[in-house]
Scaffold this motif. Sequence first.
Motif, PDB file in Angstrom:
ATOM      1  N   UNK A 191       0.828  -1.203   0.000  1.00 45.17           N
ATOM      2  CA  UNK A 191       0.000   0.000   0.000  1.00 45.17           C
ATOM      3  C   UNK A 191       0.866   1.259   0.000  1.00 45.17           C
ATOM      4  N   UNK A 192       1.897   1.259   0.822  1.00 49.60           N
ATOM      5  CA  UNK A 192       2.778   2.425   0.888  1.00 49.60           C
ATOM      6  C   UNK A 192       3.436   2.696  -0.461  1.00 49.60           C
ATOM      7  N   UNK A 193       3.866   1.631  -1.142  1.00 47.68           N
ATOM      8  CA  UNK A 193       4.524   1.810  -2.440  1.00 47.68           C
ATOM      9  C   UNK A 193       3.541   2.289  -3.505  1.00 47.68           C
ATOM     10  N   UNK A 194       2.334   1.722  -3.543  1.00 42.06           N
ATOM     11  CA  UNK A 194       1.354   2.151  -4.532  1.00 42.06           C
ATOM     12  C   UNK A 194       0.930   3.605  -4.293  1.00 42.06           C
ATOM     13  N   UNK A 195       0.813   3.993  -3.014  1.00 43.97           N
ATOM     14  CA  UNK A 195       0.446   5.384  -2.710  1.00 43.97           C
ATOM     15  C   UNK A 195       1.541   6.355  -3.171  1.00 43.97           C
ATOM     16  N   UNK A 196       2.787   5.962  -2.941  1.00 47.50           N
ATOM     17  CA  UNK A 196       3.887   6.818  -3.374  1.00 47.50           C
ATOM     18  C   UNK A 196       3.913   6.926  -4.900  1.00 47.50           C
ATOM     19  N   UNK A 197       3.736   5.809  -5.594  1.00 49.65           N
ATOM     20  CA  UNK A 197       3.749   5.855  -7.059  1.00 49.65           C
ATOM     21  C   UNK A 197       2.566   6.667  -7.576  1.00 49.65           C
ATOM     22  N   UNK A 198       1.388   6.534  -6.942  1.00 53.10           N
ATOM     23  CA  UNK A 198       0.226   7.312  -7.366  1.00 53.10           C
ATOM     24  C   UNK A 198       0.498   8.806  -7.214  1.00 53.10           C
ATOM     25  N   UNK A 199       1.130   9.178  -6.108  1.00 59.46           N
ATOM     26  CA  UNK A 199       1.455  10.584  -5.870  1.00 59.46           C
ATOM     27  C   UNK A 199       2.373  11.122  -6.972  1.00 59.46           C
ATOM     28  N   UNK A 200       3.406  10.369  -7.299  1.00 57.64           N
ATOM     29  CA  UNK A 200       4.353  10.821  -8.316  1.00 57.64           C
ATOM     30  C   UNK A 200       3.725  10.831  -9.710  1.00 57.64           C
ATOM     31  N   UNK A 201       2.895   9.814 -10.018  1.00 57.09           N
ATOM     32  CA  UNK A 201       2.211   9.807 -11.312  1.00 57.09           C
ATOM     33  C   UNK A 201       1.299  11.028 -11.438  1.00 57.09           C
ATOM     34  N   UNK A 202       0.599  11.365 -10.354  1.00 58.84           N
ATOM     35  CA  UNK A 202      -0.307  12.508 -10.383  1.00 58.84           C
ATOM     36  C   UNK A 202       0.471  13.809 -10.580  1.00 58.84           C
ATOM     37  N   UNK A 203       1.589  13.935  -9.894  1.00 52.45           N
ATOM     38  CA  UNK A 203       2.410  15.129 -10.049  1.00 52.45           C
ATOM     39  C   UNK A 203       2.902  15.280 -11.484  1.00 52.45           C
ATOM     40  N   UNK A 204       3.142  14.163 -12.121  1.00 51.44           N
ATOM     41  CA  UNK A 204       3.639  14.200 -13.493  1.00 51.44           C
ATOM     42  C   UNK A 204       2.517  14.363 -14.506  1.00 51.44           C
ATOM     43  N   UNK A 205       1.264  14.285 -14.056  1.00 48.30           N
ATOM     44  CA  UNK A 205       0.146  14.415 -14.972  1.00 48.30           C
ATOM     45  C   UNK A 205      -0.143  13.169 -15.768  1.00 48.30           C
ATOM     46  N   UNK A 206       0.345  12.024 -15.316  1.00 48.67           N
ATOM     47  CA  UNK A 206       0.096  10.769 -16.024  1.00 48.67           C
ATOM     48  C   UNK A 206      -1.154  10.123 -15.437  1.00 48.67           C
ATOM     49  N   UNK A 207      -2.289  10.444 -16.013  1.00 47.09           N
ATOM     50  CA  UNK A 207      -3.560  10.007 -15.436  1.00 47.09           C
ATOM     51  C   UNK A 207      -3.790   8.512 -15.572  1.00 47.09           C
ATOM     52  N   UNK A 208      -3.286   7.913 -16.638  1.00 46.39           N
ATOM     53  CA  UNK A 208      -3.505   6.473 -16.845  1.00 46.39           C
ATOM     54  C   UNK A 208      -2.831   5.665 -15.749  1.00 46.39           C
TER      55      UNK A 208
END
Length: 713
Positions: free
Chosen positions: A683-700
């Motif tokens: 969960x911690x890893x997926x949350x971190x990756x989601x945060x970084x993907x969102x910051x980068x604007x990668x919605x998919x």
Amino acid sequence: MPDRQLNINININCIAYSPAEILIIIPALNLSLIMRCLNCRLDGISQSTQICPRCGVHLPSLLRDLLPAGTLLRGGDYQIDYALGRGGFGVTYRAAHTRLEKLVAIKEFYPQEQAFREGTTGRLTVPTTSEEAYQRGLQRFEKEGRTLAKLNHPNVVQVIDFFHEQGTAYLVMELLAGVTLRDELDSQPDKKLTIPRVKTITTALVNALSAVHQQEIYHLDLKPDNVIITEEGRIVLVDFGASRQHLDMNPTRKSTYAFTEAYAAPEVIAGREVGAESDLFELGMILHEMLTGTLPPSALNRLMKDEWFPDKLDEPWQGMVIAALQLQAYFRPKNIQQWWATASQFEQRQQQNQQQPLQQAGEQQVATVPLLQKDSPKFSRTIPIVAIGVSALSLGLLMVTNAINGNSTSQPTPTASTISNSATSSTNPTPELTPNSRNLDTTSNIAPIPTFTPTTLTSPPPTITPLTTFSPLPKLPTINSQPLQLSAGNYVNRGLIKHNKKDYQGAIDDYNQALILNPNYSLALYNRGVALDDTGDKQGAITDYTKAIQTNRNWGSRNRADAYYNRGIIYKQLGNKQLALSDFNQAITVNPKFTNAYIIRGNTHKELGDKHAALKDYNQAVNLDSNNVLAYYNRGLIHYLLGNNRDAIDDYSQTIRLNSEYTDAYYNRGLAQSKIGNKASALADFRKSAQLYQQAGNTVFYQDARDRIKELE
């Protein structure tokens, strides 16, 4: 029966009669009085002839220990007519099957160095000293004969029967009506064939060889004379039997293969271990001959001095021939079908490029992102950049150090910034080089990594500062009112400055000037190859890298490794993975400490399905550079795909330690944590990756990470 002449002096197979007529014709025309010259293969010669009218050889000497015409074999089932050909380990006869009323070809196992024929009985006698080798060859001949009989492949000569007699063995095969590939080549004014015809013939030969290679049979005497093209257009590979038996593996003896030196691979000539790659070498020689009308230098000549380069060929043929004709068998593709697939893949890529022009380097692609497969990790597409950083898009340039007084014969030295980022040094390119569309690896079944640039990767690439600093020369200085002439080294240096300013055409012009002054200037060829690649001319880049490798002057061995590496990357981008693999092998051979070459070779092994070979390469990369992000990341991926989840977690953790913003490492580590039941960590890893993907604007990928979180919550 109609009154007509039997045309037998064109080739052995031009027979215009039905099988039912054969036994009537043979006695009537007394074909036993006709023979063939085994030297030039002229047919229809009277047996009373002493000298061949075509080649002038003394015919009785060639026929002294052959089975005479009229010899009956296997209880009278077969009647020998005359000899068609002879090799080091056997003789092929034309014969009649007396019961089936058809003509056949019969191969007799007869290794001349190990046996001799008794004059009265025709039986082969083997001296005691040769008995072991003879029996080993005889057993192999029988085994391969039975194997070929089971193949029933349209491009392989059909085996009809097999039997033992007179102290040896005989293989009965179909007698083909048609001409040889040699005849077809000789019939052309320039001795070469059209591209469509080359494709047709090579496809048939590849299919034939692939079928026999699956049975661990290797032809080892491929040449145009051993390819028959029937009247119906069937292309058939012949002369398998005794002519290419491997009789003795004793390395102290001369080669025990029957081969044709002009086409043979080095290991065949030397009598060393052979394999599918040995046949590929000979097929490569034939391919070059069909395309150009000429043969490359023989392997023996190239082993003494290898300066050959197939400059008459365009891609994909040039790269395919180079891959097939590597002098070391290890560097040749092992799968002949995969090697040949390069041609069709190249054509498909060209068609796609014509329909969709290549986007400019650095331009973000707008494409449909494939749906993520369940638990599918994201594969790092970043290809390590070699040698220098004139731009993040560059595959690397080399720099001449003698800026003003340099000349074309001096040994170049990398610049300070080159050394820090050189793939040939112990310190490899760091992740601070900005990813872009030119250095992305593609995979067919694994979701791509995001196309954004993490915040830590936004710093511009380093600029180049030559060790001997000088400014570009806007105007040539004069001495005694005469312009000062630049040397080849000056032009290379000035070209590098233009390249750094993204004036690629200006850089190419300067490299051209350097090559006018010194056509064998490897450094100028290499740098021009990089500039051509930056303009999108990948074929021109391949040609320049190849010429730089072949010339191999004015630079060091590590620079040569860079040329192999860069050329391999282009082959890989074009979809020619086998050729790319061959180049990465060469780069590592030239420079065994080439960390990034191990990484990219590992990527290529992975894409070809060899995960264990990929893992071995990533291990070596980590051993060479314990701070290489890509080595850890890609090794983590392979561990995950092999089910080694804890090892994958360790490698992704190392990746994150070295680059805390490596989004895909968090995502993939989350997958591995989920596999072993570490829900909280996942969960911690997926949350971190989601945060970084969102910051980068990668919605998919942001949404995918969110879906993973919901599943675990």
